[in-house]
Design a protein around this motif. Sequence first.
Motif, PDB file in Angstrom:
ATOM      1  N   ASP A 140     -33.712 -21.943  18.813  1.00 27.41           N
ATOM      2  CA  ASP A 140     -32.765 -22.954  18.677  1.00 27.41           C
ATOM      3  C   ASP A 140     -32.931 -23.365  17.197  1.00 27.41           C
ATOM      4  O   ASP A 140     -32.020 -23.413  16.366  1.00 27.41           O
ATOM      5  CB  ASP A 140     -32.654 -23.949  19.663  1.00 27.41           C
TER       6      ASP A 140
ATOM      7  N   LEU B 279     -25.928 -29.079  28.727  1.00 30.21           N
ATOM      8  CA  LEU B 279     -25.997 -28.117  27.905  1.00 30.21           C
ATOM      9  C   LEU B 279     -27.008 -27.126  27.944  1.00 30.21           C
ATOM     10  O   LEU B 279     -26.895 -25.746  27.838  1.00 30.21           O
ATOM     11  CB  LEU B 279     -25.669 -28.836  26.325  1.00 30.21           C
TER      12      LEU B 279
ATOM     13  N   ARG C 198     -26.633 -23.221  28.656  1.00 28.57           N
ATOM     14  CA  ARG C 198     -27.453 -22.166  27.799  1.00 28.57           C
ATOM     15  C   ARG C 198     -28.104 -21.256  28.707  1.00 28.57           C
ATOM     16  O   ARG C 198     -27.893 -19.983  28.396  1.00 28.57           O
ATOM     17  CB  ARG C 198     -28.422 -22.922  26.865  1.00 28.57           C
TER      18      ARG C 198
ATOM     19  N   VAL D  18     -27.810 -16.951  22.745  1.00 31.48           N
ATOM     20  CA  VAL D  18     -27.261 -18.303  22.916  1.00 31.48           C
ATOM     21  C   VAL D  18     -28.283 -19.348  22.508  1.00 31.48           C
ATOM     22  O   VAL D  18     -29.475 -19.278  22.614  1.00 31.48           O
ATOM     23  CB  VAL D  18     -26.677 -18.719  24.570  1.00 31.48           C
TER      24      VAL D  18
ATOM     25  N   LEU E 230     -28.337 -24.064  21.274  1.00 30.31           N
ATOM     26  CA  LEU E 230     -27.502 -24.823  21.089  1.00 30.31           C
ATOM     27  C   LEU E 230     -27.308 -25.694  19.730  1.00 30.31           C
ATOM     28  O   LEU E 230     -28.420 -25.717  18.975  1.00 30.31           O
ATOM     29  CB  LEU E 230     -28.202 -26.286  22.036  1.00 30.31           C
TER      30      LEU E 230
ATOM     31  N   ALA F 152     -22.739 -24.944  22.883  1.00 25.98           N
ATOM     32  CA  ALA F 152     -23.512 -23.777  22.910  1.00 25.98           C
ATOM     33  C   ALA F 152     -22.924 -22.684  22.080  1.00 25.98           C
ATOM     34  O   ALA F 152     -21.909 -22.555  22.025  1.00 25.98           O
ATOM     35  CB  ALA F 152     -23.324 -23.202  24.327  1.00 25.98           C
TER      36      ALA F 152
END
Length: 389
Positions: free
Chosen positions: A19, A73, A77, A90, A92, A98
Amino acid sequence: MLKEGLLFEEDIILTWMRDRFLRNLVSDERCTKSDLIDSLSRLKLNPYYTFPALALIEPTAHFEDEHEKTIFLEQMRDFLHKQLSDGSVVFLDEEGRAALLFSWVSKDLLVTLQHKLNEQLNGPVNIGVGKPCSQLYDIYHSYRQAAKALQYKFYRGTGQIIHYSELGRYESLQQYPADKEKELFNAFKAAESSAEIEESVNVFFEWLLQKGPIDTQSVYDLTVRLLVGMEKKALVETENISPYEHFDVMTIVKLETLEEIKDYVIRFLIGLKEVLSHNQKESHRSIIKKTIHHMEQECQYASLQSVARKVYMTPTYLSLLFKMNTGKTFIEHLTDIRINKAKDMLKRTHFKNYEVAEKVGYQDPRYFSQIFKKKVGLSPSEYRESIGK
């Protein structure tokens, strides 16, 4: 062999690192092609995309706090991650959405993911899609475009897949349409039902957007100014207005679509109309009460014209208002007052019949006698005799 708990912990760390890296990538932190491929490989991500593109997926659910939203979220995800098998990834982003990084050749996957998410979340999601890039390190362009596409839900509504390539340019609003506000207010005053108020509001916004969509901030600003203007106009025309729910600026700016804004304006005006109607009825009752008081105190000389002057109304409007509120015409009620006073005088005094007639407003004794007999069933003399028996 690693313990299960340690494996789980490593998965969390890997997800966090992915992420963080991808957030930096879409924020335009440039890196060389070789560094990018190496970083993606170390994070066990696909380094090769055929015309990479980015989509932003936003839930429409409302959350009590940020913690609840974060959990939601992360679950979204994880669910999306399980649906992907083509190298897409994917993560955040910083705005609580997302982000899906995918190859443009797989764009049809978005429709499938939307349907699955709608079923999984028991509610619609908004998806904004950027244009494909030739190189992965240019993906920040697609990310910004996806964010702009997502904002267009303001006009398209929630639960849509909106491509940046579909967007047109926003029109500019040169000045506030004061004349259209006045037209809306006149329609609002004349409206006899909630449906008519709704239609008037829709006409206003249709005119506003006749040349195309305008930037959303202008719509919010204009809506607040519109409600301020409508409220002021209503207050100017109404004395002693009853308490009512004022519009809330913070509520307006939190509305996400044009339809929500229109619904808010419609609900506010319907509520204001109910308050004004109530106050208008109370005002009318007060006017009729004063009118009847003047008729009783001055029945000998009272006329529609003289009483209308005392209550500051035109004779025509007072006549209409009187009939609407009492069910009788002004003359019918004045006649009842005169005959009742005449009955009292015939019962309690020794005035001659013609003297009673004059004191209650009749100069012609014969006409008075005719009216009296029509109302009471007896002539003035017969009535006095009947009382004396």
